[in-house]
Design a protein around this motif. Structure first.
Motif, mmCIF file in Angstrom:
data_model
loop_
_atom_site.group_PDB
_atom_site.id
_atom_site.type_symbol
_atom_site.label_atom_id
_atom_site.label_comp_id
_atom_site.label_asym_id
_atom_site.label_seq_id
_atom_site.Cartn_x
_atom_site.Cartn_y
_atom_site.Cartn_z
ATOM 1 N N SER A 221 24.032 -0.744 -4.391
ATOM 2 C CA SER A 221 22.887 -0.706 -3.479
ATOM 3 C C SER A 221 22.048 -1.973 -3.546
ATOM 4 O O SER A 221 21.148 -2.159 -2.729
ATOM 5 C CB SER A 221 22.005 0.514 -3.774
ATOM 6 N N SER A 236 10.108 -6.825 0.490
ATOM 7 C CA SER A 236 10.610 -5.734 1.337
ATOM 8 C C SER A 236 11.901 -5.158 0.760
ATOM 9 O O SER A 236 12.124 -3.937 0.804
ATOM 10 C CB SER A 236 10.855 -6.242 2.768
ATOM 11 N N ASP A 237 12.736 -6.020 0.199
ATOM 12 C CA ASP A 237 13.955 -5.537 -0.445
ATOM 13 C C ASP A 237 13.613 -4.736 -1.692
ATOM 14 O O ASP A 237 14.273 -3.745 -1.996
ATOM 15 C CB ASP A 237 14.875 -6.692 -0.786
ATOM 16 N N ARG A 240 12.711 -1.343 -0.502
ATOM 17 C CA ARG A 240 13.929 -0.587 -0.163
ATOM 18 C C ARG A 240 14.603 -0.057 -1.424
ATOM 19 O O ARG A 240 15.013 1.116 -1.479
ATOM 20 C CB ARG A 240 14.892 -1.504 0.611
ATOM 21 N N CYS A 241 14.720 -0.895 -2.434
ATOM 22 C CA CYS A 241 15.384 -0.471 -3.669
ATOM 23 C C CYS A 241 14.587 0.629 -4.377
ATOM 24 O O CYS A 241 15.187 1.507 -5.023
ATOM 25 C CB CYS A 241 15.575 -1.667 -4.596
ATOM 26 N N GLN A 243 12.985 2.947 -2.887
ATOM 27 C CA GLN A 243 13.337 4.184 -2.173
ATOM 28 C C GLN A 243 14.714 4.682 -2.615
ATOM 29 O O GLN A 243 14.920 5.890 -2.799
ATOM 30 C CB GLN A 243 13.328 3.935 -0.659
ATOM 31 N N HIS A 268 6.445 4.634 -0.310
ATOM 32 C CA HIS A 268 6.269 4.243 1.084
ATOM 33 C C HIS A 268 5.016 3.384 1.242
ATOM 34 O O HIS A 268 5.024 2.412 2.018
ATOM 35 C CB HIS A 268 6.191 5.483 1.976
ATOM 36 N N ALA A 271 5.624 -0.185 0.217
ATOM 37 C CA ALA A 271 6.273 -0.951 1.288
ATOM 38 C C ALA A 271 5.255 -1.419 2.332
ATOM 39 O O ALA A 271 5.335 -2.552 2.829
ATOM 40 C CB ALA A 271 7.354 -0.110 1.949
#
Length: 456
Positions: A221, A236-237, A240-241, A243, A268, A271
Motif C-alpha cells: 500500500s 496527502s500521501d 492516505r496511508c 486511512q 479525516h 487530511a
C-alpha cells in the motif's frame, strides 16, 4: 488513545528477532574473522563485545596489535521489516557519507558495507564502521533511578549550564542539517566523485517500518515509486496511508464505538489540515531529517558533556523542510504523545521552559554561523512552528500510532471534527464500525487459538 501494536505481528517479529540473535551469537567468531579480513588486520582481530539497539545488533572488534577498534552492525529481522533490510542499510550508508562530507557533525566513518550476498554466514546486510567513544547521552541526562524500566525523564535537578552546553551542540547539528538542500523528498544517495546529493527514490521512514512490522499494514500500500516533488503531495500521501492503517490495523476495533469512530474522524481531519499546516516551502528546497535523532542515540564524554557521536541515522531522508524547522520533540526526554495522553497542560508546563532554553541555544549557534543574507533564522522558524501549532501537525504526520491522540488533544478546534468530514464518510459510519468490529473479532479468535499466547 494512541493505538497499540498488533500482538500477533509483535510476537511474529519477536520470534524472528530471537531466531536471528541465536544465529548471530553462534556466528560470532566467523563475524570477527570477517571484519579482520576486510580491515586487513592479518588475524589480529579479537572479539570485544556486543551492542544492541532498537534496530541493530553490533559486534565490536579490536586489533590486538594496534589497539584499533571497529564495529560491524547488522539490522535485526523482526525489528526491521525483512523486505527493507537491504534498503535500510544502503540508505543509511548514503546518509552517513553525505553528512560526513558536508558537515562537521561527529558520526562514524564507514569502512565497508555490503548486502546479504557479501555478508558473513549470510547474516544479512552490514556496515563496518568506526568505533566511537562515549556514554549514552540519554542516560547522562535522565533522572537518576534504581529501576532500569523507569521511563526516561529529564533530570529536574540538572545543572542548567550543563544542559545549555548540550542543547547548543545539538542546535548546531540541527542548524547544519537544516542547511542541506535537496530538490525532492525521498531517500538520498551521493555522487562518489562530486559529493553532491541526489534523491533517488521514495522515503523509507521510521513510521513505515513500524506500521508494516507491528500493525499489519500491507507494504504494497506504499505505492510511491518515485520521490515526491511537493510537500503537500507528501502529506496527502501520509493522510492516505493513515486511512489504510485505520482499515487494516486489526486491534483498533477493540475500543467502544465512540473511540473507534473518533479515530476515523481524527484521520479525516488530519487530511483536511494538510493545506493549513503542510505548506512550508511547498516546492522545496527540502531538508535532511532524521526521525530518531535524540540523546539516546548520541554518545558524550560524561565529564565534559561534549557530544562525541551521533549514531543510528537510519530512516533519514530528504523530507518536507518544516520537519527541520521544529523543536526537537525529546527536549524533556519523554515522548510528547505519551505525556499528552495524560495531560497536555502537564506536558506544556514541563516542555516550554526547555523550549525557550533550546531556542536561546539555537540563537547562540546562529550567531556563530548566521544564515545567508535575507534568509530567516532557524530559531525564528522554530518559534513560528510552535506558536502556530505546526509542531503538532508534524508530530502527527510522523506517527500513525499517535495521530489520533495528537489531533484531539492538540489540533482539534471549534469547527473541526465531524463537520470537516464529507457526506460519504458520514454515511459509511455504521458500516465502518461493523467492519472494525468483525476484524477485531477475527483477530481475537486468531490470538486465542495461537499457542504462543497460552501463558499470557
Amino acid at each position: 488513545m494512541g493505538t497499540s501494536f498488533d500482538a500477533i505481528a509483535q510476537r511474529n517479529a519477536q520470534d524472528a528477532k530471537m531466531a536471528f540473535l541465536d544465529q548471530f551469537t553462534r556466528a560470532k567468531e566467523d563475524i570477527v574473522s570477517f571484519v579482520d579480513s576486510r580491515l586487513g588486520w592479518k588475524q589480529a582481530g579479537k572479539f570485544l563485545g556486543y551492542f544492541i539497539g532498537s534496530f541493530n545488533i553490533s559486534i565490536a572488534v579490536q586489533n590486538g596489535e594496534t589497539g584499533e577498534r571497529a564495529l560491524i552492525r547488522f539490522p535485526i529481522p523482526g525489528k526491521v521489516y525483512k523486505s527493507w533490510l537491504e534498503q535500510k542499510v544502503k540508505n543509511e550508508v548514503m546518509v552517513l557519507k553525505y553528512i560526513s562530507r558536508h558537515t562537521d557533525i561527529p558520526i562514524p566513518q564507514v569502512h565497508h558495507w555490503g548486502l546479504t550476498e557479501e555478508s558473513p554466514c549470510h547474516m544479512g546486510p552490514f556496515i563496518i564502521e568506526e568505533f566511537m567513544e562515549g556514554e549514552d547521552l540519554g542516560e547522562l541526562l535522565r533522572k537518576p533511578s534504581d529501576i532500569n524500566e523507569d521511563l526516561l525523564v529529564l533530570n529536574p535537578g540538572i545543572n542548567n549550564a550543563k544542559l545549555d552546553f548540550v542543547y547548543e551542540q545539538i542546535a548546531g547539528f540541527q542548524l547544519q542539517l537544516s542547511r542541506l538542500e535537496f530538490p525532492r523528498i525521498g531517500a538520498i544517495s551521493m555522487d562518489s566523485e562530486t559529493g553532491e546529493g541526489k534523491v533517488t527514490g521514495p522515503p523509507l521512514t521510521y513510521d513505515m517500518n513500524e506500521v508494516v512490522g507491528f500493525a499489519g499494514f500491507p507494504a504494497e500500500s506504499y505505492t510511491a515509486t518515485e520521490p515526491f516533488s511537493r510537500a503537500g503531495d507528501y502529506f496527502s500521501d501520509r493522510a492516505r496511508c493513515m486511512q489504510v492503517n485505520l482499515e487494516t490495523h486489526r486491534n483498533i476495533g477493540f475500543d467502544d464505538d465512540n473511540i473507534t469512530w473518533s479515530r476515523c474522524v481524527a484521520r479525516h481531519c488530519f487530511a483536511k489540515l494538510v493545506p493549513v499546516y503542510g505548506n512550508i516551502d511547498e516546492a522545496g528546497p527540502f531538508r535532511l531529517f532524521c526521525d530518531d535523532m535524540r540523546p539516546s542515540n548520541m554518545l558524550a564524554d560524561p565529564k565534559t558533556m561534549r557530544i562525541t557521536a551521533l549514531l543510528d541515522l537510519e530512516f533519514t531522508n530528504a523530507m518536507p523542510a518544516q520537519y527541520a524547522y521544529d523543536l526537537p520533540s525529546w527536549l524533556i526526554l519523554r515522548d510528547p504523545a505519551i505525556m499528552i495522553s495524560d495531560s497536555k497542560q502537564e506536558f506544556v508546563d514541563a516542555f516550554e521552559p526547555r523550549k525557550d532554553q533550546f531556542i536561546r541555544a539555537m540563537e547562540r549557534a546562529e550567531a556563530k554561523f548566521p544564515p545567508a543574507e535575507g534568509q530567516p533564522t532557524l530559531s525564528a522558524r522554530i518559534r513560528e512552528s510552535w506558536d502556530s501549532g505546526r509542531f503538532w501537525f508534524n508530530l502527527a504526520a510522523r506517527s500513525s500510532f499517535d495521530v489520533d491522540e495528537v489531533y484531539w488533544k492538540c489540533l482539534h478546534k471549534e469547527g473541526r471534527g465531524e463537520s470537516m468530514l464529507d457526506q460519504a464518510t458520514l454515511d459509511d459510519k455504521s458500516e465502518f464500525l461493523k467492519r472494525k468490529k468483525a476484524q477485531f473479532d477475527a483477530y481475537w479468535a486468531e490470538k486465542h487459538n495461537d499457542k504462543r499466547f497460552e501463558s499470557s
